[in-house]
Design a protein around this motif. Structure first.
Motif, PDB file in Angstrom:
ATOM      1  N   ALA A  58       5.225   3.120  -2.320  1.00 26.67           N
ATOM      2  CA  ALA A  58       6.357   3.950  -2.879  1.00 26.67           C
ATOM      3  C   ALA A  58       6.137   4.480  -4.146  1.00 26.67           C
ATOM      4  CB  ALA A  58       7.533   2.823  -2.791  1.00 26.67           C
ATOM      5  N   ALA A  59       6.376   5.873  -4.197  1.00 29.26           N
ATOM      6  CA  ALA A  59       6.353   6.561  -5.476  1.00 29.26           C
ATOM      7  C   ALA A  59       7.286   7.438  -5.766  1.00 29.26           C
ATOM      8  CB  ALA A  59       4.966   7.351  -5.393  1.00 29.26           C
ATOM      9  N   ALA A  60       7.693   7.496  -7.243  1.00 35.63           N
ATOM     10  CA  ALA A  60       8.894   8.407  -7.583  1.00 35.63           C
ATOM     11  C   ALA A  60       8.540   8.937  -8.869  1.00 35.63           C
ATOM     12  CB  ALA A  60      10.116   7.401  -7.508  1.00 35.63           C
ATOM     13  N   VAL A  61       9.097  10.097  -9.039  1.00 36.62           N
ATOM     14  CA  VAL A  61       8.937  11.035 -10.413  1.00 36.62           C
ATOM     15  C   VAL A  61      10.393  11.133 -11.036  1.00 36.62           C
ATOM     16  CG1 VAL A  61       7.946  12.889 -11.547  1.00 36.62           C
ATOM     17  CG2 VAL A  61       6.924  12.051  -9.546  1.00 36.62           C
ATOM     18  N   SER A 108       6.082   6.645 -11.228  1.00 37.66           N
ATOM     19  CA  SER A 108       6.331   5.183 -11.059  1.00 37.66           C
ATOM     20  C   SER A 108       5.878   4.848  -9.449  1.00 37.66           C
ATOM     21  CB  SER A 108       7.915   4.731 -11.270  1.00 37.66           C
ATOM     22  OG  SER A 108       8.422   4.838 -12.403  1.00 37.66           O
ATOM     23  N   TYR A 109       5.369   3.717  -9.486  1.00 37.13           N
ATOM     24  CA  TYR A 109       4.908   3.408  -7.991  1.00 37.13           C
ATOM     25  C   TYR A 109       4.837   1.844  -7.905  1.00 37.13           C
ATOM     26  CZ  TYR A 109       0.510   1.808 -10.020  1.00 37.13           C
ATOM     27  OH  TYR A 109      -0.587   1.101 -10.802  1.00 37.13           O
ATOM     28  N   ASN A 121      15.277   0.247  -5.598  1.00 37.98           N
ATOM     29  CA  ASN A 121      15.654   0.705  -6.959  1.00 37.98           C
ATOM     30  C   ASN A 121      14.702   2.025  -7.663  1.00 37.98           C
ATOM     31  OD1 ASN A 121      17.672  -1.002  -6.897  1.00 37.98           O
ATOM     32  ND2 ASN A 121      16.504  -2.638  -7.740  1.00 37.98           N
ATOM     33  N   LEU A 122      13.791   1.943  -7.045  1.00 36.43           N
ATOM     34  CA  LEU A 122      12.643   3.021  -7.547  1.00 36.43           C
ATOM     35  C   LEU A 122      13.118   4.226  -6.743  1.00 36.43           C
ATOM     36  CD1 LEU A 122       9.856   3.580  -8.534  1.00 36.43           C
ATOM     37  CD2 LEU A 122       8.852   3.232  -6.585  1.00 36.43           C
TER      38      LEU A 122
END
Length: 615
Positions: A355-358, A274-275, A304-305
């Motif tokens: 912002a990026a998350a896995v 997600s980004y 939240n991300l």
């Protein structure tokens, strides 16, 4: 004497296969460890360099797509009918400022350029006819169009050769030569006049192939028509124009493919990645999660991300800002490294947030999920191959030490026994070893290549095609040694170990028998030269005679038409034959005399009346 069992044939029959097998096992284990990565650590996938690389490449994909949207979209949607100016596009990607003063109307639709790239640039056998006007400007014709104008008596050709003399060439031959690119400015000079006798072109030639044009420009023109209508394009040159088009389509096709892939790879519900991406230049928010699209809640959405929850306590995230002090992550990565990733794509003036998350619970079976499966599968082999490699090395070392001690020995005596290969001259054996090694290595590499793309880095878990060869020697998930390649590797290691074992033990036996030097060609030649030197007083005369005779023959051969030299050569040959026959007879008499004296006829005298010299 009591026989020593450790030298027995049974012991050797066991040790040799064990030594070969253990050495091959050590080689295979070492190769796999090298492929999997010498720096590979026994850590979870989410803490590995592979995971970090996938996050980096995913971010690069997002940035690349964002950068291409301006060119590919109209009102936020992909527009295949959008016109693309070839020269303007090239100026943009090269950093040059496009000037409308160039009056370049060479525009094709985005969809046509994309399809053109899929088909590739196809060159025809016909050549473009390049015509030079009296003022030096160029004008271009398709071969068919130019031929029609000449055949319809609207244009007339006058041909002169390189000496400026008027030459008589059939018009059809000239047209055919132009069509196939046989005429250039340095061969024939072809001037063209119109029906009124006015010179239209001072020179005509052909040096550039036509291309298949499945597509017209935005205003419906063929390529040469568009070029002829633009002074700038005519000056640019048709060859450069074709190269420019070829380059543009080669850039646009992968760009569109990457843009289209976003809907599949990064769409909501299709990925664990997600980004949220923003650029202060326009303030727009780009994301693949609908709940994060509101730019008024940017800070809240980033929180939240990236927040770790009870359901997903191991979520991995990175938040990049222009200032390094604002960087946030729970990964073992460098702030500057990730900021540079963005600046390399968007430039140093970038001022926004990425912002990026896995989601490391991997609810979606995407590339991250597949990479983790591969990583975990390979990780279990790290310890296996490490242990196997160590055990194999120890076993191989013990076996080779044992074999070294007993090489050439038998249980019943202390002599050194050599086989047929050990008796070969040392240098010949070395050459055979080198040649065998080269043949084996080249054969192995050929079979390895034949075994297919799975022979090394066949399967890359890195997403979206960025640097498929990334960390070939350190990334575990990027390595996949297929069954055929593994079988080839095992067979190659076994055969190579067997050859090494055989040659090594032969070397040991030679050293023990002290014939490594004694049985060498260099020593044999040295001994022969020493004997020759010690007997030089006896052989000098014969050597001089032989050398003189050889020189005489060569001179006679080079000057064979000289009758005098021919008769000298005949005389020399006859003298040599006579001397050889007398020497043979004398040697035989000496041999027979020695035999008679040795048999008891001590009063026998060898006749020496007809003998000469040493005899």
């Amino acid at each position: 004497m009591k026989e020593k069992w450790y030298r027995s044939k049974i012991a050797k029959a066991v040790l040799v296969p064990v030594a070969i097998a253990s050495m091959a096992s050590a080689l295979v284990s070492g190769f796999w460890m090298l492929s999997a990565g010498l720096r590979a650590e026994n850590v979870p996938f989410e803490e590995s360099e592979d995971f970090e690389a996938m996050v980096e490449n995913s971010m690069m994909h997002v940035l690349s797509v964002e950068q291409s949207k301006e060119m590919l979209e109209t009102d936020g949607k992909y527009d295949p009918d959008k016109p693309i100016n070839i020269i303007e596009y090239l100026d943009q990607i090269s950093g040059r400022e496009y000037s409308q003063d160039k009056e370049s109307d060479l525009e094709y639709t985005l969809g046509d350029l994309y399809e053109w790239g899929l088909r590739g640039m196809v060159y025809k056998s016909d050549y473009i006819i390049e015509c030079e006007k009296p003022d030096g400007e160029l004008y271009y014709y398709y071969a068919d169009d130019f031929e029609k104008l000449v055949n319809n008596k609207k244009l007339f050709l006058e041909v002169t050769d390189s000496s400026k003399a008027e030459a008589s060439y059939p018009v059809n031959d000239v047209l055919e030569s132009l069509r196939h690119g046989y005429i250039n400015p340095d061969t024939l000079n072809i001037s063209v006049t119109d029906i009124d006798g006015e010179v239209v072109y001072t020179n005509v030639y052909s040096s550039v192939n036509e291309i298949e044009e499945k597509y017209r420009t935005v205003d419906g023109k063929r390529l040469l028509d568009a070029v002829n209508d633009s002074p700038y394009l005519r000056e640019h040159g048709i060859q450069q124009i074709i190269n420019d088009i070829n380059y543009v389509v080669s850039c646009i096709t992968p760009m569109v493919d990457e843009y289209m892939s976003e809907n599949d790879l990064l769409a909501e519900g299709n990925t664990n990645f997600s980004y949220i991406y923003t650029d202060s230049a326009n303030g727009a928010v780009t994301t693949n999660r609908s709940e994060y699209a509101d730019k008024k809640k940017l800070d809240e959405n980033i929180k939240n991300l990236t927040v770790e929850t009870v359901e997903n306590p191991n979520k991995k995230y990175v938040v990049v800002y222009p200032n390094l002090e604002d960087f946030k992550t729970n990964m073992d990565v460098s702030a500057e490294q990730f900021r540079n990733i963005i600046r390399q794509t968007l430039g140093n003036e970038w001022d926004g947030v990425f912002a990026a998350a896995v989601d490391t619970s991997y609810p979606v079976q995407d590339v991250f999920y597949s990479a983790k499966q591969t990583y975990d599968e390979n990780l279990q082999y790290i310890n296996l191959f490490s242990v196997l490699g160590i055990v194999s090395l120890i076993t191989a070392a013990v076996s080779f030490v044992w074999l070294t001690v007993i090489a050439g020995r038998r249980p019943e005596d202390e002599e050194i026994h050599l086989n047929w290969f050990d008796r070969w001259k040392t240098e010949i054996a070395i050459v055979i070893v080198i040649l065998t090694g080269l043949i084996f290595f080249s054969g192995f590499m050929s079979i390895w290549h034949w075994s297919g793309i799975d022979s090394a880095v066949a399967q890359s878990s890195y997403v979206y095609g960025y640097d498929q060869s990334y960390r070939i020697l350190s990334g575990m998930t990027s390595i996949y040694i297929g069954e055929r390649a593994m079988a080839t590797l095992i067979m190659g290691a076994a055969l190579g170990s067997a050859l090494f074992c055989g040659y090594y033990l032969s070397l040991v036996r030679r050293i023990k028998a002290k014939n490594l030097w004694k049985n060498s060609l260099i020593r044999m030649i040295g001994v022969a030269m020493g004997k020759t030197w010690s007997k030089r007083s006896l052989i000098t005369k014969n050597i001089l005679i032989i050398v003189g005779f050889i020189l005489l023959n060569w001179v006679a051969l080079l000057l064979w038409a000289n009758a005098f030299l021919f008769f000298i050569l005949l005389f020399a040959d006859a003298a040599l034959i006579w001397a050889a026959m007398n020497n043979a007879i004398a040697k035989n008499e000496i041999r027979e005399g020695i035999e008679k004296i040795a048999s008891g006829e001590i009063n026998y005298r060898i006749p020496t009346e007809d003998m000469r010299g040493e005899n």
